[in-house]
Design a protein around this motif. Structure first.
Motif, mmCIF file in Angstrom:
data_model
loop_
_atom_site.group_PDB
_atom_site.id
_atom_site.type_symbol
_atom_site.label_atom_id
_atom_site.label_comp_id
_atom_site.label_asym_id
_atom_site.label_seq_id
_atom_site.Cartn_x
_atom_site.Cartn_y
_atom_site.Cartn_z
ATOM 1 N N ALA A 129 0.832 -1.210 0.000
ATOM 2 C CA ALA A 129 0.000 0.000 0.000
ATOM 3 C C ALA A 129 0.869 1.264 0.000
ATOM 4 C CB ALA A 129 -0.933 -0.002 1.215
ATOM 5 N N LEU A 130 1.944 1.251 0.812
ATOM 6 C CA LEU A 130 2.833 2.422 0.880
ATOM 7 C C LEU A 130 3.608 2.588 -0.433
ATOM 8 C CD1 LEU A 130 4.248 2.136 4.528
ATOM 9 C CD2 LEU A 130 2.398 3.593 3.689
ATOM 10 N N LEU A 131 3.954 1.461 -1.055
ATOM 11 C CA LEU A 131 4.630 1.541 -2.360
ATOM 12 C C LEU A 131 3.727 2.203 -3.400
ATOM 13 C CD1 LEU A 131 6.504 -1.816 -3.116
ATOM 14 C CD2 LEU A 131 7.449 0.492 -3.219
ATOM 15 N N GLN A 132 2.449 1.792 -3.393
ATOM 16 C CA GLN A 132 1.497 2.380 -4.343
ATOM 17 C C GLN A 132 1.420 3.896 -4.136
ATOM 18 O OE1 GLN A 132 -1.846 3.704 -3.539
ATOM 19 N NE2 GLN A 132 -2.024 4.239 -5.696
ATOM 20 N N GLN A 133 1.350 4.315 -2.874
ATOM 21 C CA GLN A 133 1.314 5.763 -2.590
ATOM 22 C C GLN A 133 2.614 6.422 -3.020
ATOM 23 O OE1 GLN A 133 0.562 6.338 1.584
ATOM 24 N NE2 GLN A 133 -1.255 5.046 1.587
ATOM 25 N N GLY A 134 3.715 5.750 -2.718
ATOM 26 C CA GLY A 134 5.029 6.313 -3.007
ATOM 27 C C GLY A 134 5.218 6.561 -4.489
ATOM 28 N N LEU A 135 4.746 5.632 -5.308
ATOM 29 C CA LEU A 135 4.866 5.816 -6.760
ATOM 30 C C LEU A 135 4.112 7.063 -7.203
ATOM 31 C CD1 LEU A 135 4.518 2.119 -8.010
ATOM 32 C CD2 LEU A 135 6.587 3.534 -7.931
ATOM 33 N N GLU A 136 2.950 7.305 -6.581
ATOM 34 C CA GLU A 136 2.177 8.504 -6.937
ATOM 35 C C GLU A 136 2.954 9.780 -6.611
ATOM 36 O OE1 GLU A 136 -2.411 6.870 -6.506
ATOM 37 O OE2 GLU A 136 -1.732 8.448 -5.173
ATOM 38 N N HIS A 137 3.738 9.736 -5.542
ATOM 39 C CA HIS A 137 4.485 10.944 -5.139
ATOM 40 C C HIS A 137 5.727 11.158 -6.002
ATOM 41 C CE1 HIS A 137 2.379 12.363 -1.564
ATOM 42 N NE2 HIS A 137 2.106 11.102 -1.312
ATOM 43 N N ASP A 173 11.672 17.383 -3.330
ATOM 44 C CA ASP A 173 11.822 16.926 -1.940
ATOM 45 C C ASP A 173 10.903 15.751 -1.642
ATOM 46 O OD1 ASP A 173 9.582 18.556 -2.170
ATOM 47 O OD2 ASP A 173 9.724 19.307 -0.118
ATOM 48 N N GLU A 174 9.725 15.736 -2.277
ATOM 49 C CA GLU A 174 8.821 14.583 -2.109
ATOM 50 C C GLU A 174 9.410 13.339 -2.750
ATOM 51 O OE1 GLU A 174 4.605 14.919 -3.209
ATOM 52 O OE2 GLU A 174 4.786 17.020 -2.645
ATOM 53 N N ARG A 175 10.054 13.512 -3.899
ATOM 54 C CA ARG A 175 10.623 12.340 -4.588
ATOM 55 C C ARG A 175 11.702 11.690 -3.718
ATOM 56 N NH1 ARG A 175 10.245 15.677 -9.295
ATOM 57 N NH2 ARG A 175 12.481 16.064 -9.327
ATOM 58 N N VAL A 176 12.485 12.515 -3.014
ATOM 59 C CA VAL A 176 13.533 11.980 -2.136
ATOM 60 C C VAL A 176 12.898 11.193 -0.986
ATOM 61 C CG1 VAL A 176 15.361 12.610 -0.504
ATOM 62 C CG2 VAL A 176 15.200 13.773 -2.718
ATOM 63 N N LEU A 177 11.916 11.831 -0.312
ATOM 64 C CA LEU A 177 11.273 11.179 0.847
ATOM 65 C C LEU A 177 10.588 9.874 0.447
ATOM 66 C CD1 LEU A 177 9.610 14.196 2.712
ATOM 67 C CD2 LEU A 177 11.377 12.698 3.626
ATOM 68 N N PHE A 178 9.826 9.933 -0.636
ATOM 69 C CA PHE A 178 9.044 8.750 -1.004
ATOM 70 C C PHE A 178 9.878 7.729 -1.766
ATOM 71 C CE2 PHE A 178 5.844 11.777 0.171
ATOM 72 C CZ PHE A 178 4.955 11.000 0.894
ATOM 73 N N GLY A 179 10.961 8.182 -2.387
ATOM 74 C CA GLY A 179 11.895 7.234 -2.981
ATOM 75 C C GLY A 179 12.551 6.396 -1.890
ATOM 76 N N ALA A 180 12.994 7.072 -0.822
ATOM 77 C CA ALA A 180 13.600 6.353 0.316
ATOM 78 C C ALA A 180 12.583 5.417 0.949
ATOM 79 C CB ALA A 180 14.113 7.360 1.349
ATOM 80 N N ARG A 181 11.341 5.889 1.072
ATOM 81 C CA ARG A 181 10.307 5.040 1.682
ATOM 82 C C ARG A 181 10.031 3.801 0.829
ATOM 83 N NH1 ARG A 181 4.209 6.868 3.450
ATOM 84 N NH2 ARG A 181 3.724 6.320 1.297
ATOM 85 N N SER A 182 10.063 3.987 -0.490
ATOM 86 C CA SER A 182 9.809 2.852 -1.380
ATOM 87 C C SER A 182 10.906 1.800 -1.249
ATOM 88 C CB SER A 182 9.703 3.333 -2.837
ATOM 89 O OG SER A 182 8.606 4.217 -2.957
ATOM 90 N N VAL A 183 12.157 2.250 -1.102
ATOM 91 C CA VAL A 183 13.269 1.298 -0.926
ATOM 92 C C VAL A 183 13.066 0.497 0.360
ATOM 93 C CG1 VAL A 183 15.745 1.110 -0.484
ATOM 94 C CG2 VAL A 183 14.908 2.657 -2.265
ATOM 95 N N LEU A 184 12.689 1.207 1.443
ATOM 96 C CA LEU A 184 12.452 0.521 2.718
ATOM 97 C C LEU A 184 11.276 -0.460 2.616
ATOM 98 C CD1 LEU A 184 13.024 3.548 5.128
ATOM 99 C CD2 LEU A 184 14.417 1.478 5.008
ATOM 100 N N CYS A 185 10.264 -0.079 1.837
ATOM 101 C CA CYS A 185 9.114 -0.982 1.643
ATOM 102 C C CYS A 185 9.561 -2.251 0.924
ATOM 103 C CB CYS A 185 8.019 -0.291 0.829
ATOM 104 S SG CYS A 185 7.092 0.925 1.764
ATOM 105 N N LEU A 186 10.427 -2.107 -0.070
ATOM 106 C CA LEU A 186 10.919 -3.287 -0.800
ATOM 107 C C LEU A 186 11.717 -4.199 0.139
ATOM 108 C CD1 LEU A 186 11.916 -1.630 -4.197
ATOM 109 C CD2 LEU A 186 10.007 -3.192 -3.785
#
Lengths: 226, 140
Positions: free
Chosen positions: A17-25, A31-44
């Motif tokens: 679910a967080l990955l799906q949101q992260g892709l949207e960001h 600055d959002e791409r950095v935050l949500f890119g890092a979050r997507s890596v952690l989700c993986l």
């Protein structure tokens, strides 16, 4: 369902679910791409089950930075449920003993039940909801209907009255679904259909995936308590 | 450190009062101006389409960034009226400027928040916030 299976299932569903949101960001500002890119890596990493519990700890820490970035949740209730699930999973993973892990994960399951029960209660005590007026207002002028055609539903008061009571009855009755495994599964199917309808009519796609991610918590809690 | 924790607290101890009251609903309106003091021709930012197909609704389950950003802007608009902050105003300005795309020639962007509410059986519209115009070049 064992505690280990339920927490693992919730972790994977929440990470998706967080990955799906992260892709949207990732189409947003830098600055959002950095935050949500890092979050997507952690989700993986979380989905892969690598270096546990550190991906969860990292996601929890990052959630504070994201809250700071938007000065609150980006998408209201769905983000709040995602945060609750993330912090319950993180705290459960960090607890030294099994009873405390059960308390942390059980709290998430209990909150899922409360999310329906309290939502139903605040509606049934409101005369505008009981008369169908509130749902008419939602369609007529709120920010949520995804098209102008949907606003015309406001011209069907009898349909909206029936829909209002259907929502109130479902939300108030949801705790009764805990009586047996069969009734709980039926309750969760109805709940998921409700979130699907909200996603289609009001564009609330994040609610659908986030609430679905928490369902293993209530399946485990019911097993544990009854 | 305390501020993020304060923002986290409502998520850890949620109220779950979804749609308990249908509050006045904001619409973000913008105007492109040749100068900061020019008169504004207001337009709604991202008006909803007349119709959305079932296929589009299904697709939006997996990919819905534009709508979710619009809902975030609704939150910012509500915050701006309830508890004014530079953060909310900046977010709305930046995202509206980005949403206008590249083919804009006027140098100034003006914003206002129009709130729609029900009064008896009638819908009433009231402008509750109007920002000073900003240069588009500062927002991109």
């Amino acid at each position: 369902m064992t505690l280990e299976t339920a927490t693992r299932l919730t972790e994977v569903l929440l990470a998706l679910a967080l990955l799906q949101q992260g892709l949207e960001h990732l189409r947003g500002p830098a600055d959002e791409r950095v935050l949500f890119g890092a979050r997507s890596v952690l989700c993986l990493l979380l989905i892969a089950g690598v270096a546990q519990p550190w991906p969860l700890v990292g996601l929890a820490a990052l959630s504070l930075a994201i809250l700071w970035r938007f000065q609150g949740p980006y998408n209201g209730g769905s983000d709040r449920m995602g945060l609750l699930a993330l912090w319950c999973l993180t705290l459960a993973a960090l607890m030294p003993t099994r009873p405390w892990r059960e308390v942390m994960f059980g709290y998430l399951g209990a909150q899922l039940v409360l999310s329906y029960l309290i939502s139903g209660w605040v509606k049934v005590v409101n005369p505008d909801w009981r008369s169908g007026r509130a749902l008419r207002d939602v369609f007529q002028f709120s920010a949520y209907p995804v098209s102008e055609d949907l606003r015309r539903w406001a011209e069907r008061p009898r349909v909206l009255l029936a829909m209002s009571w259907a929502v109130i009855a479902f939300e108030l009755a949801f705790p009764l679904s805990l009586l047996s495994r069969e009734t709980l599964i039926a309750g969760l199917v109805v709940a998921a259909t409700f979130h699907l309808a909200n996603a289609c009519l009001f564009g609330l796609n994040r609610f659908f995936w986030t609430w679905l991610a928490v369902y293993p918590a209530i399946l485990w809690l019911q097993d544990r308590l009854f | 450190m305390l501020r993020p924790l304060a923002l986290l607290l409502p998520a850890l101890i949620p109220s779950w009062r979804f749609f308990d009251v249908i509050a006045p609903s904001p619409r973000i309106e913008y105007a492109l101006l040749p100068s900061a003091d020019a008169s504004a021709d207001w337009r709604e930012f991202r008006p909803r389409p007349q119709r959305v197909s079932v296929a589009t609704m299904a697709g939006r389950l997996a990919w819905n960034p534009r709508w979710n950003e619009t809902l975030f802007l609704v939150s910012c608009a509500e915050r701006l009226v309830d508890a004014p902050s530079a953060h909310s105003e900046n977010e709305i300005f930046r995202r509206v400027a980005a949403g206008l795309g590249p083919g804009v020639h006027e140098p100034w962007l003006a914003l206002r928040l129009l709130f729609v509410a029900r009064d008896g059986e009638a819908l009433v519209r009231e402008v509750l916030f109007e920002a000073s115009p900003r240069r588009l070049s500062d927002l991109r």
